[in-house]
Write a protein that holds these residues in place. Structure first.
Motif: not given
Length: 244
Positions: A61-65
């Protein structure tokens, strides 16, 4: 006032540095650190946190997500974000999720402190605003313009216009509108319905600023706005009371 903070980064050394900077800052309190955004999300769904220092490029899970999930969080308490990243091309995306700031790695403590101070001022302003609303009905709202909260007097708002992902707020006595990253629906919910009315899918008007009504159009200064079919009935109800 101390801001409760969480740091999230899949790089241990980067995470350690942010944790160290938080510990060195008197108005910040480190409550937890995470190398995994999914674990962090579980924690943030259960605990009250003011501020998240968040890396963007992470597995699973990316930081932007994660930021988008947190931005959609409902309820009284929603954590705010300061991105910590080695990539500068995410700035616009960060703005869309209302991040308070964007620290580009490698950053110094001085740069970190400036961002932390901006966050502290944001929460202090928010707290003062809430206190004012409790004490008496508000005659103003705060809008996020870039990375600032701007105080807007309700009596000055003439027209609010939808513009892509933003709204343009046209104010009495100002030649240029204020551009804020929010929706017309949010503005409609925020404003008192005895003073403001949505008359079109793209426009809210300040009722006190109406100069004339000509057939199905409203004239406010040099601006002419068509009242669309979906909003005509409620506008005619207002108009009948206004004429009476």
């Amino acid at each position: 006032m101390k801001l409760k903070c969480v740091a999230i980064d899949d790089e241990p050394l980067a995470l350690e540095l942010v944790a160290k900077f938080i510990s060195q800052t008197a108005f910040l309190e480190l409550v937890s650190t995470f190398e995994n955004a999914i674990e962090a999300l579980s924690f943030l769904n259960q605990e009250e946190v003011h501020l998240v220092f968040l890396d963007i490029q992470m597995p699973d899970l990316s930081g932007m997500e994660l930021a988008r999930i947190l931005d959609g969080k409902q309820g009284k308490f929603k954590p705010r974000i300061i991105f910590t990243t080695a990539y500068n091309h995410f700035a616009i995306e960060g703005y869309k999720v209302e991040a308070l700031d964007y620290l580009l790695k490698p950053f110094s403590y001085e740069e970190f402190f400036k961002s932390a101070t901006k966050a502290f001022q944001f929460f202090e302003e928010k707290e003062n605003h809430l206190s004012a609303n409790i004490a008496s009905p508000s005659e103003y709202i705060f809008l996020k313009v870039e990375y600032q909260l701007i105080k807007i007097l309700l009596k000055d708002i003439q027209v609010i216009e939808a513009y892509k992902d933003y709204v343009k707020v046209h104010l009495q006595g100002k030649t240029s509108p204020i551009l804020s990253l929010t929706s017309l629906k949010n503005m409609e919910e925020m404003l008192p319905n005895d003073r403001f009315m949505r008359v079109h899918r793209s426009f809210i008007i300040g009722l006190d600023h109406i100069d004339a009504v000509v057939r199905n159009t409203v004239h406010i200064g040099d601006t002419v706005i068509t009242v669309s079919e979906n909003y005509k009935e409620s506008f005619m109800d207002f108009l009948n009371k206004w004429i009476a």
